[in-house]
Design a protein around this motif. Structure first.
Motif, PDB file in Angstrom:
ATOM      1  N   LEU A   1       0.801  -1.219   0.000  1.00  0.00           N
ATOM      2  CA  LEU A   1       0.000   0.000   0.000  1.00  0.00           C
ATOM      3  C   LEU A   1       0.838   1.276   0.000  1.00  0.00           C
ATOM      4  O   LEU A   1       0.281   2.361   0.032  1.00  0.00           O
ATOM      5  CB  LEU A   1      -0.943   0.013   1.210  1.00  0.00           C
TER       6      LEU A   1
ATOM      7  N   TYR B   1      -4.696   4.521   3.433  1.00  0.00           N
ATOM      8  CA  TYR B   1      -4.967   4.221   2.026  1.00  0.00           C
ATOM      9  C   TYR B   1      -6.475   4.269   1.757  1.00  0.00           C
ATOM     10  O   TYR B   1      -6.927   4.884   0.795  1.00  0.00           O
ATOM     11  CB  TYR B   1      -4.403   2.840   1.641  1.00  0.00           C
TER      12      TYR B   1
ATOM     13  N   LYS C   1      -0.974   5.276  -3.467  1.00  0.00           N
ATOM     14  CA  LYS C   1       0.126   4.607  -2.752  1.00  0.00           C
ATOM     15  C   LYS C   1       1.269   5.573  -2.487  1.00  0.00           C
ATOM     16  O   LYS C   1       1.889   5.546  -1.418  1.00  0.00           O
ATOM     17  CB  LYS C   1       0.632   3.409  -3.557  1.00  0.00           C
TER      18      LYS C   1
END
Length: 117
Positions: free
Chosen positions: A3, A72, A102
């Motif tokens: 992530l 995220y 990201k």
């Protein structure tokens, strides 16, 4: 999955206020324009205060993987946690790509990022 991207690229996305405006040529890469609402760098002189300061974001959360996942999700779909959030739904509305999200998460969590200095 992974992530976090590249915080240096995330800084570019956070600083970019282009994309999605009627005056933008087709194909303009959109940015997050994060500084319009948040403080991300102690050295930045101009930032908005609609959103909370994000200084030391990752450090304050001890770089916890669950907090990375939460960040995220918040950037991807801000209304996932707060139905009345004023923050744009960057991923849900396809304003930013998954890679750009990201990269923003890396800006928030990488210990070398100016956010955590």
């Amino acid at each position: 999955g992974k992530l976090m991207g590249d915080w240096k690229e995330g800084k570019k996305v956070a600083n970019n206020g282009r994309g999605g405006q009627f005056s933008d040529p087709p194909g303009t890469v959109a940015g997050g324009n994060c500084y319009a609402c948040h403080q991300l760098d102690a050295k930045e002189l101009s930032y908005g205060t609609i959103g909370p300061s994000l200084l030391h974001y990752g450090k304050d959360r001890k770089y916890d993987p669950e907090e990375i996942k939460r960040a995220y999700t918040k950037v991807y779909d801000s209304q996932a946690f707060f139905a009345c959030s004023n923050m744009p739904r960057f991923g849900t509305n396809k304003v930013l790509t998954e890679q750009q999200i990201k990269d923003i998460v890396a800006l928030l969590f990488d210990p070398e990022s100016p956010v955590n200095k």
